[in-house]
Design a protein around this motif. Sequence first.
Motif, short mmCIF file in Angstrom:
data_model
loop_
_atom_site.label_atom_id
_atom_site.label_comp_id
_atom_site.label_asym_id
_atom_site.label_seq_id
_atom_site.Cartn_x
_atom_site.Cartn_y
_atom_site.Cartn_z
N VAL A 1 2.75 2.15 0.66
CA VAL A 1 1.89 2.39 -1.01
C VAL A 1 2.70 2.56 -1.14
O VAL A 1 3.48 4.02 -1.06
N PHE A 2 2.37 2.67 -2.73
CA PHE A 2 2.63 3.40 -4.11
C PHE A 2 2.38 5.06 -4.04
O PHE A 2 0.79 4.84 -3.22
N CYS B 115 10.20 0.83 -8.51
CA CYS B 115 9.31 1.45 -7.43
C CYS B 115 8.73 2.96 -8.78
O CYS B 115 9.65 3.41 -9.26
N ASP C 20 -1.15 4.57 -6.07
CA ASP C 20 -1.66 3.77 -5.91
C ASP C 20 -3.69 4.33 -6.39
O ASP C 20 -4.41 3.73 -6.69
N HIS D 270 -0.77 -3.71 -6.60
CA HIS D 270 -0.48 -2.65 -7.72
C HIS D 270 0.46 -2.94 -8.68
O HIS D 270 0.27 -2.20 -9.92
N CYS D 271 1.34 -3.77 -8.45
CA CYS D 271 2.78 -4.52 -9.35
C CYS D 271 1.63 -5.16 -10.35
O CYS D 271 1.63 -4.82 -11.91
N ASN E 91 0.85 -2.91 3.61
CA ASN E 91 1.79 -2.65 2.82
C ASN E 91 1.79 -3.55 1.01
O ASN E 91 1.91 -3.30 0.21
N ARG F 123 1.31 -3.22 -2.71
CA ARG F 123 2.20 -3.22 -3.06
C ARG F 123 2.01 -4.12 -4.63
O ARG F 123 2.28 -4.04 -5.35
#
Length: 248
Positions: free
Chosen positions: A31-32, A247, A35, A64-65, A57, A61
């Motif tokens: 994960v980032f 990323c 988050d 998140h994006c 994940n 992800r």
Amino acid sequence: MKTLSLQEQVAQTNLDEREIHVWHLPLAGDVFADDANVLTELDIARGKEFVFERDRNRFLRARHCVRSLLGAYLLMNPQEVPIAIGKHGKPFVYSHYKMEFNLSHSGDAGVFAIGRVAGDADHDDCLNNAIGIDIEVIRRPSDIRLLAASVFSATELREFAALADDALSLPFFTCWTRKEAYLKAIGTGLMSEPRSVTVGFHPQRQRLTLAAGQFIDVATTLQNKEVVMSLAVIGGWENIKTFDYECA
């Protein structure tokens, strides 16, 4: 050279009307790190529903994006972006934001498409610039001809039946991504009968007629031995720009 923030990158992209931006998303990995500053409590709770860490994940992800990109385009805090769900399950932001988006992922490959909405119709109507995008990692299902019979139109099935057994995967996934992009753009997804739509196996842009004088353009914009991606937009487009999501 200074690395631009996502907000700065988006500010420089100039999303014009009748233009579609397609972002390739990095879904492989953990994960980032930020988050907690991007995802909502609901996003995190939904992530916990996945049994396998890799799937969890990928979901987080992708979320998140999507939130980060929508926040950058709408000039909002990512956590405050009001992502809602249409009556057939398609995510959207409310029409007064004048943005239409769609997401697709297959394995570690993810894509996000965004464009400007023209008109003030209710979201569940066919809007100009309503978007559908689909990406599929190429593989060879053991029952590929049976699958084709369940989703291809009669015209498509006749052409598919004439292909050699060792040349089925790329045509299958080309047709499938085109069909799913179409169904996602009109907002119904697989709630509609996929065999009722003919989109074909060829990557060229195709214009199909919809109700009430509208039309939808469908094109395969990425096609190789590893992945196929197709895009569909009600009212068509004049230009497509592609970007890689860096990323965090």
